[in-house]
Write an enzyme that holds these catalytic residues in place. Structure first.
Site, PDB file in Angstrom:
ATOM      1  N   GLU A 153      68.844  -7.758  -6.862  1.00  0.00           N
ATOM      2  CA  GLU A 153      69.405  -7.876  -5.518  1.00  0.00           C
ATOM      3  C   GLU A 153      68.735  -6.765  -4.710  1.00  0.00           C
ATOM      4  OE1 GLU A 153      72.401  -6.981  -2.272  1.00  0.00           O
ATOM      5  OE2 GLU A 153      72.530  -5.886  -4.154  1.00  0.00           O
ATOM      6  N   ASP A 164      72.484  -4.925  -9.204  1.00  0.00           N
ATOM      7  CA  ASP A 164      73.039  -4.734  -7.868  1.00  0.00           C
ATOM      8  C   ASP A 164      72.356  -3.583  -7.139  1.00  0.00           C
ATOM      9  OD1 ASP A 164      75.225  -5.281  -5.903  1.00  0.00           O
ATOM     10  OD2 ASP A 164      75.763  -3.216  -6.377  1.00  0.00           O
TER      11      ASP A 164
END
Length: 631
Positions: A366, A313
């Site tokens: 990401e 993330d």
């Protein structure tokens, strides 16, 4: 102090590896480990707290009193350890740490705890699991199902809101091991991606503010229950991707912040150690022991829970010193630019460690910027990820679809632009949870037009997505056209499936998954320009795109035609190289999906009429707001 016996799991070599940042299995050493010492049952505790002058284990076994003081190692590692008889699986505990920094006293959960109390309670739980895996077939062959030349159609799931019980309570891992697994298999997705399941204190964070990095959240059951869920997915041929958050952590009193009265895990300079957007702390990527903590954590989920991939993330927030900061709020690196050299070094080491230690796994970034070579090997200067989310494609595509179809002819470049950079990375095309929250509306209601056009546009969007090069990701609810924004506090709107328009979308996604899995041209070369060829991208007046997807064998090639207007394009001529006849194998306008039924039922004959730079061509009908696939 009473009850603490000298004992250690650390060798001198372990300490050397830890201090140099190269110990990648710290979960085998630090934390709480039930064991028998000299015939006595108990628990070995070990915690890193170099700024402490005393560390006590307090818990339900000693009425949370400072009766059990750990011993500090002699070697300067900052590790405190000891064996406490009479404790074991289920014991609640924390570390009470007296700092040599102004006498500060902290009471912290164990960073390496394998289990935690159900939030809002915050104690760690001594845990010893006993689980027998039954996914040998998957683990032995997953390289053939999880590689870059394999289909990746990912179903992104928030476990707390996929489906709830009638009283709105959570489903358990065990219940999800039946309901969720059966559903994902029925829908023909190849992988599930779980939003963070590591323990987190605050439900509205959706799991992205972690306090228990080594513990599956107790909201849904025990660690072994979560293993059962992963196991059942594997037994049904479904890969498991876990969201993982090494970018920041919350300031909760029992968490990692100011752990031993010093900036132990977070960077001490607020310009590099505090995230203004999320009001959270940022790891100190230049500290060896912190790097070892994070890499050990990544390997832990791959090792102990058989995860097949980690989706990392907020990578962009790690790579740039000025991420979400104004002038004067950040300091350049030694070369005078904005790259966080320590974080970049950490990411490369992380990816190398993962791919070296595990076969058939993937690391997925990401990452929302144009940072180069994110999904290229470290050996040639890349960051070493296997795949990267294609945020640019997602943004451009949704912006394009927002236009009334009558105006789309003025925006043809927006829908074709992605092909100018598609093969610079190994891209995954994401329609994730971030696109259906905070007033953005559901994907369905981001489509223009009346009800028929909204659903037709959504079918067109998915048809275009599944034929565009790259892996695929859909957030739960998108597969049946959820009409409302995602609400993490409630179940998806499953009742919508009683309506044909929504069940039609669901059938479409199921069949697109089947198409993607069964046609090598859509995945064998999805990350290379050898797998794609434009036929015509310039027909802006009709808002039509035509292209070829190619596999290893020419016989697998597919021809795709997309019509981005609600006007039926009859006898639309397409230039091709093939001879013989072509057959329609998929049409998003099929009546079974809720479409108007404008399909090509007969074989399409190739004619010797030059078109689109080819010597031959054929005519087909392209449905309104539809995608046709020919073979």
């Amino acid at each position: 102090m009473p009850g603490v016996l000298s004992h250690s799991l650390f060798s001198n070599f372990d300490i050397h590896l830890f201090r140099s940042g190269k110990h990648y299995r710290l979960y085998e050493k630090l934390g709480s480990h039930p064991m028998k010492v000299d015939g006595v049952e108990g628990t070995y505790f070990a915690v890193w707290a170099p700024s402490a002058n005393a560390v006590y284990v307090v818990g339900d076994f000693n009425h949370w009193q400072q009766d059990h003081k750990l011993n500090v190692r002699w070697d300067g590692s900052g590790i405190w350890e000891g064996f406490i008889p009479g404790t074991g699986k289920g014991t609640l505990y924390k570390y009470k740490i007296h700092s040599n920094n102004d006498g500060m006293v902290t009471e912290k959960a164990d960073p390496f705890a394998r289990s935690c109390e159900h939030p809002p309670r915050t104690a760690s739980v001594v845990w010893e699991g006993d689980y027998t895996w039954k996914d040998e077939d998957w683990m032995e062959t997953r390289e053939t199902k999880n590689g870059l030349d394999c289909p990746h159609s990912v179903y992104e799931v928030h476990l707390g809101s996929w489906k709830r019980k009638s009283d709105n309570s959570f489903m358990t891992y065990k219940e999800l091991a039946d309901d969720l697994v059966n559903y994902v298999k029925e829908m023909n997705f190849t992988h599930v991606e779980f939003m963070p399941i590591m323990e987190y204190p605050y439900d509205p964070s959706w799991g992205y503010q972690l306090t228990g990095y080594f513990a599956p959240t107790s909201r849904f059951g025990s660690p072994e229950d979560f293993k059962l869920l992963v196991d059942k997915l594997h037994q049904n041929g479904i890969g498991v991707i876990l969201d993982w958050v090494p970018s920041h952590f919350p300031e909760d009193a029992h968490g990692l912040g100011m752990f031993d009265g010093s900036h132990l895990f977070e960077h001490p300079d607020k310009r590099r150690g505090y995230h203004p957007d999320w009001k959270s702390l940022i790891f100190n990527y230049g500290r060896n022991e912190v790097r070892a903590f994070l890499i050990s954590n990544a390997l832990f989920w791959l090792d102990q829970f058989h995860a097949d991939a980690l989706r990392v993330d907020a990578v962009a927030s790690m790579l740039y010193l000025d991420y979400s900061r104004e002038e004067g709020e950040w300091e350049p690196n030694i070369y005078g630019n904005n790259e966080n050299l320590e974080a970049i070094s950490f990411v490369r080491e992380l990816n190398e460690a993962v791919y070296l230690n595990f076969n058939g796994v993937q690391m997925i970034a990401e990452e929302s910027t144009s940072f180069s070579m994110v999904s290229r090997p470290v050996s040639i200067g890349g960051l070493g990820f296997g795949m990267k989310w294609m945020m640019g494609w997602m943004n451009d595509t949704l912006e394009y679809f927002k236009n009334d179809p009558i105006h789309r002819r003025h925006h043809q470049n927006d829908i074709t632009f992605s092909m100018t950079y598609t093969f610079t990375e190994n891209f995954m095309l994401p329609f994730s949870h971030d696109e259906v929250v905070y007033g953005k509306q559901s994907l369905l209601y981001r489509m223009p037009g009346d009800e028929w056009q909204r659903f037709a546009n959504l079918r067109l969007l998915y048809g275009y997505m599944f034929t565009h090069p790259g892996a695929k990701l859909l957030f739960m609810g998108a597969e049946f056209g959820q009409s409302s924004e995602w609400n993490f506090q409630a179940s998806l709107d499953w009742h919508l499936l009683q309506y044909d328009v929504h069940s039609g979308i669901q059938k479409l996604v199921k069949d697109l998954n089947t198409l993607y899995r069964n046609h090598p041209a859509l995945y064998e070369k999805q990350f290379t320009d050898e797998g794609f060829q434009w036929i015509d991208y310039g027909d802006h007046e009709n808002s039509v795109l035509t292209f070829i997807r190619k596999g290893v064998n020419k016989k697998d090639d597919l021809i795709i035609a997309c019509n981005f207007t609600p006007i039926l394009r009859l006898n639309y001529r397409v230039g091709i190289e093939k001879t013989g006849k072509l057959k329609e194998i998929f049409n998003t306008d099929d009546q079974k999906y809720g479409g108007s039924g404008s399909t090509n039922n007969k074989a399409l004959k190739v004619e010797s009429i030059p078109w689109h730079g080819n010597k031959k061509s054929m005519e087909l009908d392209i449905p309104p707001l539809g995608v046709v696939i020919l073979k």
